[in-house]
Design a protein around this motif. Sequence first.
Motif, PDB file in Angstrom:
ATOM      1  N   THR A   2      24.907  11.628  61.003  1.00 24.44           N
ATOM      2  CA  THR A   2      23.526  11.967  60.681  1.00 24.44           C
ATOM      3  C   THR A   2      22.664  10.719  60.599  1.00 24.44           C
ATOM      4  OG1 THR A   2      23.818  11.842  58.280  1.00 24.44           O
ATOM      5  CG2 THR A   2      24.327  13.961  59.356  1.00 24.44           C
ATOM      6  N   LEU A   3      21.396  10.902  60.902  1.00 27.42           N
ATOM      7  CA  LEU A   3      20.456   9.787  60.841  1.00 27.42           C
ATOM      8  C   LEU A   3      20.287   9.305  59.406  1.00 27.42           C
ATOM      9  CD1 LEU A   3      18.446   7.994  62.376  1.00 27.42           C
ATOM     10  CD2 LEU A   3      16.719   9.763  61.992  1.00 27.42           C
ATOM     11  N   ALA A   4      20.196  10.240  58.469  1.00 27.35           N
ATOM     12  CA  ALA A   4      19.995   9.869  57.066  1.00 27.35           C
ATOM     13  C   ALA A   4      21.115   8.971  56.557  1.00 27.35           C
ATOM     14  CB  ALA A   4      19.883  11.129  56.204  1.00 27.35           C
ATOM     15  N   ALA A   5      22.346   9.290  56.948  1.00 28.49           N
ATOM     16  CA  ALA A   5      23.485   8.495  56.489  1.00 28.49           C
ATOM     17  C   ALA A   5      23.567   7.140  57.180  1.00 28.49           C
ATOM     18  CB  ALA A   5      24.781   9.269  56.724  1.00 28.49           C
ATOM     19  N   ALA A   6      22.979   7.030  58.361  1.00 26.67           N
ATOM     20  CA  ALA A   6      23.085   5.795  59.145  1.00 26.67           C
ATOM     21  C   ALA A   6      21.989   4.793  58.852  1.00 26.67           C
ATOM     22  CB  ALA A   6      23.085   6.135  60.636  1.00 26.67           C
ATOM     23  N   LEU A   7      20.859   5.250  58.300  1.00 22.32           N
ATOM     24  CA  LEU A   7      19.739   4.341  58.041  1.00 22.32           C
ATOM     25  C   LEU A   7      20.161   3.195  57.128  1.00 22.32           C
ATOM     26  CD1 LEU A   7      16.825   6.901  57.494  1.00 22.32           C
ATOM     27  CD2 LEU A   7      17.175   5.418  59.478  1.00 22.32           C
ATOM     28  N   GLY A   8      19.844   1.977  57.539  1.00 25.95           N
ATOM     29  CA  GLY A   8      20.174   0.801  56.740  1.00 25.95           C
ATOM     30  C   GLY A   8      21.572   0.274  56.942  1.00 25.95           C
ATOM     31  N   ARG A   9      22.400   0.999  57.694  1.00 24.50           N
ATOM     32  CA  ARG A   9      23.772   0.576  57.948  1.00 24.50           C
ATOM     33  C   ARG A   9      23.881  -0.045  59.335  1.00 24.50           C
ATOM     34  NH1 ARG A   9      27.323   5.567  57.807  1.00 24.50           N
ATOM     35  NH2 ARG A   9      28.941   3.994  58.179  1.00 24.50           N
ATOM     36  N   THR A  10      24.999  -0.692  59.592  1.00 28.16           N
ATOM     37  CA  THR A  10      25.298  -1.202  60.930  1.00 28.16           C
ATOM     38  C   THR A  10      26.519  -0.468  61.443  1.00 28.16           C
ATOM     39  OG1 THR A  10      24.424  -3.400  60.381  1.00 28.16           O
ATOM     40  CG2 THR A  10      25.832  -3.228  62.322  1.00 28.16           C
ATOM     41  N   LEU A  11      26.327   0.330  62.476  1.00 25.78           N
ATOM     42  CA  LEU A  11      27.422   1.051  63.121  1.00 25.78           C
ATOM     43  C   LEU A  11      27.833   0.255  64.355  1.00 25.78           C
ATOM     44  CD1 LEU A  11      25.887   4.641  62.826  1.00 25.78           C
ATOM     45  CD2 LEU A  11      27.378   3.455  61.203  1.00 25.78           C
ATOM     46  N   ALA A  12      28.612   0.848  65.236  1.00 25.80           N
ATOM     47  CA  ALA A  12      29.057   0.109  66.418  1.00 25.80           C
ATOM     48  C   ALA A  12      29.318   1.045  67.582  1.00 25.80           C
ATOM     49  CB  ALA A  12      30.310  -0.688  66.104  1.00 25.80           C
ATOM     50  N   ARG A  13      29.126   0.516  68.769  1.00 19.67           N
ATOM     51  CA  ARG A  13      29.474   1.181  70.032  1.00 19.67           C
ATOM     52  C   ARG A  13      30.228   0.157  70.871  1.00 19.67           C
ATOM     53  NH1 ARG A  13      27.634   5.177  74.032  1.00 19.67           N
ATOM     54  NH2 ARG A  13      28.647   4.528  75.957  1.00 19.67           N
ATOM     55  N   ASP A  14      31.536   0.313  70.997  1.00 16.73           N
ATOM     56  CA  ASP A  14      32.355  -0.615  71.781  1.00 16.73           C
ATOM     57  C   ASP A  14      32.135  -2.065  71.352  1.00 16.73           C
ATOM     58  OD1 ASP A  14      33.307   1.581  73.220  1.00 16.73           O
ATOM     59  OD2 ASP A  14      31.772   1.379  74.763  1.00 16.73           O
ATOM     60  N   GLY A  15      32.058  -2.278  70.060  1.00 18.05           N
ATOM     61  CA  GLY A  15      31.897  -3.624  69.537  1.00 18.05           C
ATOM     62  C   GLY A  15      30.463  -4.113  69.452  1.00 18.05           C
ATOM     63  N   ILE A  16      29.505  -3.323  69.958  1.00 21.95           N
ATOM     64  CA  ILE A  16      28.084  -3.699  69.906  1.00 21.95           C
ATOM     65  C   ILE A  16      27.483  -3.107  68.630  1.00 21.95           C
ATOM     66  CG2 ILE A  16      25.850  -3.611  71.071  1.00 21.95           C
ATOM     67  CD1 ILE A  16      27.392  -2.958  73.664  1.00 21.95           C
ATOM     68  N   PRO A  17      26.830  -3.908  67.803  1.00 26.39           N
ATOM     69  CA  PRO A  17      26.184  -3.361  66.607  1.00 26.39           C
ATOM     70  C   PRO A  17      25.125  -2.317  66.964  1.00 26.39           C
ATOM     71  CG  PRO A  17      26.276  -5.763  66.501  1.00 26.39           C
ATOM     72  CD  PRO A  17      26.678  -5.376  67.889  1.00 26.39           C
ATOM     73  N   VAL A  18      25.111  -1.235  66.208  1.00 26.23           N
ATOM     74  CA  VAL A  18      24.145  -0.157  66.422  1.00 26.23           C
ATOM     75  C   VAL A  18      23.373   0.073  65.120  1.00 26.23           C
ATOM     76  CG1 VAL A  18      23.817   2.292  66.938  1.00 26.23           C
ATOM     77  CG2 VAL A  18      25.574   0.987  68.164  1.00 26.23           C
ATOM     78  N   LEU A  19      22.054  -0.022  65.207  1.00 23.24           N
ATOM     79  CA  LEU A  19      21.183   0.255  64.079  1.00 23.24           C
ATOM     80  C   LEU A  19      20.452   1.568  64.334  1.00 23.24           C
ATOM     81  CD1 LEU A  19      19.592  -3.281  63.573  1.00 23.24           C
ATOM     82  CD2 LEU A  19      21.738  -2.390  62.630  1.00 23.24           C
ATOM     83  N   ALA A  20      20.231   2.325  63.276  1.00 22.05           N
ATOM     84  CA  ALA A  20      19.540   3.605  63.408  1.00 22.05           C
ATOM     85  C   ALA A  20      18.151   3.522  62.796  1.00 22.05           C
ATOM     86  CB  ALA A  20      20.342   4.702  62.717  1.00 22.05           C
ATOM     87  N   SER A  21      17.214   4.208  63.414  1.00 25.19           N
ATOM     88  CA  SER A  21      15.872   4.305  62.859  1.00 25.19           C
ATOM     89  C   SER A  21      15.264   5.631  63.293  1.00 25.19           C
ATOM     90  CB  SER A  21      14.995   3.144  63.325  1.00 25.19           C
ATOM     91  OG  SER A  21      13.750   3.167  62.647  1.00 25.19           O
ATOM     92  N   TYR A  22      14.118   5.937  62.737  1.00 22.51           N
ATOM     93  CA  TYR A  22      13.392   7.125  63.169  1.00 22.51           C
ATOM     94  C   TYR A  22      12.788   6.886  64.549  1.00 22.51           C
ATOM     95  CZ  TYR A  22      13.537   8.365  58.191  1.00 22.51           C
ATOM     96  OH  TYR A  22      13.942   8.656  56.923  1.00 22.51           O
ATOM     97  N   HIS A  23      12.558   7.975  65.258  1.00 20.96           N
ATOM     98  CA  HIS A  23      11.813   7.883  66.508  1.00 20.96           C
ATOM     99  C   HIS A  23      10.332   7.724  66.167  1.00 20.96           C
ATOM    100  CE1 HIS A  23      10.165   8.904  70.443  1.00 20.96           C
ATOM    101  NE2 HIS A  23      11.378   8.751  70.939  1.00 20.96           N
ATOM    102  N   PRO A  24       9.587   6.910  66.913  1.00 20.09           N
ATOM    103  CA  PRO A  24       8.159   6.747  66.616  1.00 20.09           C
ATOM    104  C   PRO A  24       7.385   8.060  66.559  1.00 20.09           C
ATOM    105  CG  PRO A  24       8.873   5.101  68.191  1.00 20.09           C
ATOM    106  CD  PRO A  24      10.038   6.029  67.995  1.00 20.09           C
ATOM    107  N   SER A  25       7.799   9.045  67.345  1.00 18.64           N
ATOM    108  CA  SER A  25       7.088  10.325  67.343  1.00 18.64           C
ATOM    109  C   SER A  25       7.185  11.017  65.990  1.00 18.64           C
ATOM    110  CB  SER A  25       7.632  11.241  68.439  1.00 18.64           C
ATOM    111  OG  SER A  25       8.989  11.554  68.201  1.00 18.64           O
ATOM    112  N   TYR A  26       8.238  10.716  65.229  1.00 16.24           N
ATOM    113  CA  TYR A  26       8.396  11.309  63.901  1.00 16.24           C
ATOM    114  C   TYR A  26       7.299  10.815  62.964  1.00 16.24           C
ATOM    115  CZ  TYR A  26      10.593  12.683  59.480  1.00 16.24           C
ATOM    116  OH  TYR A  26      10.854  13.237  58.248  1.00 16.24           O
ATOM    117  N   ALA A  27       6.935   9.548  63.094  1.00 23.00           N
ATOM    118  CA  ALA A  27       5.831   9.011  62.297  1.00 23.00           C
ATOM    119  C   ALA A  27       4.520   9.686  62.695  1.00 23.00           C
ATOM    120  CB  ALA A  27       5.724   7.501  62.489  1.00 23.00           C
TER     121      ALA A  27
END
Length: 209
Positions: A155-180
């Motif tokens: 979920t996006l809510a759980a990922a906000l502020g965390r650093t996830l990964a895709r094949d060793g590449i850091p992945v950051l989550a944020s809202y889509h600009p359209s949501y703002a």
Amino acid sequence: MAASRPPPEPGPDDVDPQQRPRTLKACRRCGLWRNATQPVPGAGARRAAIMLVGEQPGDKEDLAGLPFVGPAGALLDRALEQAGVAREAVYLTNAVKHFKWQLRGKRRMHKTPAQAEIQACAYWLDKELETVRPRVIVALGATALGAVVRDRGQTLAAALGRTLARDGIPVLASYHPSYALRNPDEQGRQAVYRTIVDALVRARKLAGG
């Protein structure tokens, strides 16, 4: 440009999920190509340190054939500038490369892509990641996040502020600009915008400045 009638449902005879097309124009891995003006490929530096991934093209992007050129793109431009990230130094793309829409009055309105359509377009996202080889990925919105980390349960809510990964590449989550842009409350819009800027600042730092 407004469509005069709602798009027909894709038929099974023009879809081949196992297709391995050489070009986006030739892609028939899902049925979204039938109702879009054109595919919208990613754009930006081919060896960009930061890759931004949204959900899908909108109406303006569908007509222009370029990602993030509509109102959401304008807000993203402002957020990039505030975060100290040059747009020409990043690679922008979407998890789904064709505009999925429904007719509302005379306007073509965004419709969330189905999981099968997101999975079909993973073929292109994989190719982009192999080509660009970013140092960090920013997923803009829940659909993009699920596509990037290959986990629709994330979920996006759980990922906000965390650093996830895709094949060793850091992945950051944020809202889509359209949501703002859709948020009816000014304080809510500002909070979403700050979250986007904060994610871009973190991406810049992770990418080495």
